[in-house]
Scaffold this motif. Structure first.
Motif, PDB file in Angstrom:
ATOM      1  N   ASP A   1      -0.926   7.743   0.096  1.00 49.85           N
ATOM      2  CA  ASP A   1      -2.297   7.817  -0.403  1.00 49.85           C
ATOM      3  C   ASP A   1      -3.273   6.831   0.231  1.00 49.85           C
ATOM      4  OD1 ASP A   1      -1.515   9.834  -2.126  1.00 49.85           O
ATOM      5  OD2 ASP A   1      -1.019   8.435  -3.740  1.00 49.85           O
ATOM      6  N   THR A   2      -2.813   5.888   1.042  1.00 47.78           N
ATOM      7  CA  THR A   2      -3.733   4.905   1.618  1.00 47.78           C
ATOM      8  C   THR A   2      -3.798   5.046   3.133  1.00 47.78           C
ATOM      9  OG1 THR A   2      -2.098   3.133   1.961  1.00 47.78           O
ATOM     10  CG2 THR A   2      -3.106   3.292  -0.237  1.00 47.78           C
TER      11      THR A   2
ATOM     12  N   ALA B   1      -6.388   7.547  -3.092  1.00 49.82           N
ATOM     13  CA  ALA B   1      -5.708   6.592  -3.965  1.00 49.82           C
ATOM     14  C   ALA B   1      -6.554   6.262  -5.183  1.00 49.82           C
ATOM     15  CB  ALA B   1      -5.370   5.319  -3.193  1.00 49.82           C
TER      16      ALA B   1
ATOM     17  N   ILE C   1     -12.545  -0.668   3.727  1.00 47.76           N
ATOM     18  CA  ILE C   1     -12.476  -0.004   2.433  1.00 47.76           C
ATOM     19  C   ILE C   1     -13.803  -0.179   1.698  1.00 47.76           C
ATOM     20  CG2 ILE C   1     -11.188   0.135   0.247  1.00 47.76           C
ATOM     21  CD1 ILE C   1      -8.989  -1.542   1.821  1.00 47.76           C
TER      22      ILE C   1
ATOM     23  N   ALA D   1     -11.404   4.893   2.846  1.00 43.65           N
ATOM     24  CA  ALA D   1     -10.905   3.860   3.756  1.00 43.65           C
ATOM     25  C   ALA D   1     -10.614   4.449   5.123  1.00 43.65           C
ATOM     26  CB  ALA D   1      -9.652   3.200   3.196  1.00 43.65           C
TER      27      ALA D   1
ATOM     28  N   MET E   1       0.822  -1.204   0.000  1.00 43.10           N
ATOM     29  CA  MET E   1       0.000   0.000   0.000  1.00 43.10           C
ATOM     30  C   MET E   1       0.863   1.264   0.000  1.00 43.10           C
ATOM     31  SD  MET E   1      -2.774  -1.675   0.014  1.00 43.10           S
ATOM     32  CE  MET E   1      -4.130  -0.535   0.315  1.00 43.10           C
ATOM     33  N   SER E   2       0.386   2.290  -0.675  1.00 45.53           N
ATOM     34  CA  SER E   2       1.075   3.576  -0.730  1.00 45.53           C
ATOM     35  C   SER E   2       1.158   4.195   0.663  1.00 45.53           C
ATOM     36  CB  SER E   2       0.319   4.519  -1.664  1.00 45.53           C
ATOM     37  OG  SER E   2       0.731   5.864  -1.478  1.00 45.53           O
TER      38      SER E   2
ATOM     39  N   THR F   1      -8.203  -2.320   8.365  1.00 39.68           N
ATOM     40  CA  THR F   1      -8.594  -1.308   7.389  1.00 39.68           C
ATOM     41  C   THR F   1      -9.911  -1.665   6.716  1.00 39.68           C
ATOM     42  OG1 THR F   1      -6.249  -0.884   6.945  1.00 39.68           O
ATOM     43  CG2 THR F   1      -7.842  -0.016   5.362  1.00 39.68           C
TER      44      THR F   1
ATOM     45  N   SER G   1      -3.867   2.600   5.346  1.00 36.22           N
ATOM     46  CA  SER G   1      -2.913   1.679   5.977  1.00 36.22           C
ATOM     47  C   SER G   1      -1.509   2.265   5.958  1.00 36.22           C
ATOM     48  CB  SER G   1      -2.915   0.329   5.254  1.00 36.22           C
ATOM     49  OG  SER G   1      -4.188  -0.274   5.295  1.00 36.22           O
TER      50      SER G   1
END
Length: 269
Positions: free
Chosen positions: A154-155, A205, A230, A211, A150-151, A228, A157
């Motif tokens: 941008d995420t 993202a 989403i 999320a 995961m980024s 997480t 998590s």
């Protein structure tokens, strides 16, 4: 003489009580629970009060607990604390708890209850990595599979781990981001995550997908995984005072407690 039956004893509810235990152990166990709850040695009178008994009743239990190492008494002051056997049992118990194993059945329940996809992310050598995914009844059309990294920017998590891990641990991974980003760019984002105690993204993202990630901690206070949730932005209520956030916080807190984390100690620290 006719044999007795449940009808002969309408007030006999022994069948409803479950397996029979040893009452004296259950009573004495209240002293151990009190010591574990306070996390520090206590005088006899205070410990007895916390366990709901008189000092005279508590003392024989403590003597027996001392003999087997569950409790020890300070030489000066006479306060009682958990003994070496209790500490050893605690360490062994923590070693038997695998955070991912404990969280896996939980995310299936959360996905069903919330109607969202719920994932477990852990910190890997390339950053936050999905290791378990429970699909929502109506799956989100996003590229998510086991092993997805995961980024950090941008995420939810990614932000969650970056907020609590040392910067030196995650800064080199910024080079793997799809678009250039510096640690300085993340400062206000990560400060907000730490202040709120969770990470939220709204279409960052993937447009239209939101999320929420909450931390699960171990006995040392380290974040060991992220829970997480989403889903489509229209279904993910990001409000801090809304039911979804409350549910995720409660489940993460329960898992953390099972892993030995104590929020009151973290607050004092």
């Amino acid at each position: 003489m006719p044999s007795s039956s449940a009808q002969d004893h309408p007030h006999d509810d022994s069948a409803e009580r479950g397996p029979r235990g040893i009452q004296s152990i259950e009573v004495g166990g209240q002293l151990l629970l009190a010591l574990a709850h306070h996390g520090r040695p206590l005088p006899l009178k205070d410990l007895a009060r916390e366990a709901g008994m008189s000092p005279a009743k508590a003392h024989p239990y403590l003597v027996s607990f001392q003999k087997i190492g569950l409790v020890e008494q300070e030489a000066e002051g006479g306060r009682y604390g958990l003994g070496p056997l209790a500490l050893q049992m605690g360490l062994i118990g923590l070693q038997q708890y695998d955070p991912v194993r404990l969280a896996t059945p939980l995310i299936e329940e959360l996905a069903f209850e919330t109607g969202l996809t719920v994932a477990i992310a852990v910190w890997g050598n390339r950053g936050p990595t999905l290791v378990r995914i429970a699909e929502a009844p109506s799956p989100v059309h996003v590229s998510m599979r086991h092993g997805t990294v995961m980024s950090l920017r941008d995420t939810a998590s990614g932000r969650l781990f970056a907020a609590w891990l040392p910067q030196a641990q995650w800064q080199p991974l910024l080079a793997l981001e799809a678009e250039p980003v510096s640690a300085k760019d993340l400062v206000p984002i990560l400060a907000a995550v730490r202040a709120e105690g969770l990470a939220r993204v709204d279409g960052t993202a993937v447009p239209g997908v939101s999320a929420i990630a909450v931390p699960v901690r171990d006995g040392s206070g380290q974040v060991v995984l992220a829970l997480t949730a989403i889903g489509p932005s229209a279904k993910v209520d990001l409000g801090l005072d809304r039911p979804l956030v409350g549910l995720l916080r409660a489940q993460a807190a329960s898992l953390s407690q099972r892993l030995g984390y104590r929020a009151d100690q973290a607050t004092k620290a």
